[in-house]
Design an enzyme around this catalytic site. Structure first.
Site, PDB file in Angstrom:
ATOM      1  N   HIS A  82       6.057 -61.007  20.270  1.00 43.34           N
ATOM      2  CA  HIS A  82       6.395 -60.125  21.621  1.00 43.34           C
ATOM      3  C   HIS A  82       7.960 -60.748  22.055  1.00 43.34           C
ATOM      4  O   HIS A  82       8.393 -61.730  22.020  1.00 43.34           O
ATOM      5  CB  HIS A  82       5.609 -60.249  22.756  1.00 43.34           C
ATOM      6  N   ASP A  83       8.893 -59.693  22.145  1.00 42.02           N
ATOM      7  CA  ASP A  83       9.964 -59.583  22.485  1.00 42.02           C
ATOM      8  C   ASP A  83      11.041 -60.418  21.596  1.00 42.02           C
ATOM      9  O   ASP A  83      12.216 -60.911  21.965  1.00 42.02           O
ATOM     10  CB  ASP A  83      10.342 -60.490  24.011  1.00 42.02           C
ATOM     11  N   GLY A 128       6.660 -65.690  20.665  1.00 44.97           N
ATOM     12  CA  GLY A 128       7.263 -64.693  21.422  1.00 44.97           C
ATOM     13  C   GLY A 128       8.924 -65.035  21.950  1.00 44.97           C
ATOM     14  O   GLY A 128       9.145 -66.252  21.868  1.00 44.97           O
TER      15      GLY A 128
END
Length: 258
Positions: free
Chosen positions: A121-122, A139
């Protein structure tokens, strides 16, 4: 003739360009946008909000745009954005962002993600990167253009992988890898400039020699990193490659691979 297999399940709220191909048993959820020329293989799961650009190919059993398992995530409307001309091979997983960071995972153009790669994520991935089988980004990782992460390599949260760098097979890093640097080991250690990658991409001998000199100043001299960067200021003003190398070190917040 339709290019969407009748056994695929596509949410009415998904938006697919007219020529998108979708294989059997794939599932495409609401708020998924897929651009022209994309080929979605069988047994693919696409969840949104996700925007997928043009001419991407996604192979079987990939899961793209899924919720992150990060325990901070509470179902907020985050997204995934993928550019053009990417190849996403079997079993790849790419998660959307979290509101605690960018609320978005971003993939650029012309990237190759081989089997079972994970993009957390991100994360932000540039252009022309290669992720070899089973490598993983936690992430919040940023990967610069033309970087290569070899098989089973691992990158810790919030690390930056510099442009044109190379992380070798089975290596793990919890620090930032500067642009143009080759590293391997667990934990990864810097070994040299990525000479082979630079030659393949047509960098001049002059540029490669300048990067070799810069690397030696940072990694082989008795100077501190700050002193080494200061000593390279004139060379950096003459060489855009050395400037990028130095900038990737100056911008590090986790410390660099040594």
């Amino acid at each position: 003739m339709s290019k969407i297999d009748p056994r695929a399940v596509i949410d009415p709220a998904a938006q697919l360009a007219d020529d998108v191909e979708v294989g059997p048993f794939s599932i495409i959820g609401a708020d998924v946008e897929i651009g022209e020329g994309c080929v979605i293989g069988p047994h693919v799961v696409l969840k949104g909000p996700s925007k997928i650009g043009k001419n991407n190919r996604i192979f079987q059993f990939a899961t793209v745009g899924e919720d992150t398992p990060d325990m901070k995530y509470k179902g907020e409307p985050t997204r995934l954005v993928i550019g053009d001309n990417n190849i996403i091979r079997e079993g790849v997983t790419i998660h959307r962002g979290t509101v605690q960071d960018r609320s978005e995972t971003t993939i650029g153009n012309h990237n190759l993600m081989m089997a079972y790669v994970h993009i957390g994520h991100d994360s932000v991935v540039g252009d022309h990167c290669i992720f070899v089988n089973n490598c993983g980004l936690a992430g919040h990782v940023h990967v610069g253009d033309w970087a290569v992460l070899s098989g089973y390599s691992l990158v810790h949260q919030f690390c930056h992988i510099g442009a044109h760098s190379y992380l070798a097979m089975g290596s793990a890093t919890g620090k930032d890898l500067p642009a143009f640097v080759t590293a391997y080991g667990n934990p990864a250690c810097a070994r040299s400039i990525n000479f082979e990658g630079l030659r393949r991409r047509g960098f001049s001998q002059e540029s490669i020699l300048a990067l070799r000199r810069a690397y030696k100043q940072v990694y082989r001299s008795t100077l501190t990193v700050a002193e080494a960067l200061e000593s390279l200021s004139e060379l950096a003003s003459q060489s855009p490659e050395v400037a990028l190398f130095c900038d990737s070190i100056k911008s590090s917040t986790r410390g660099i691979v040594r």
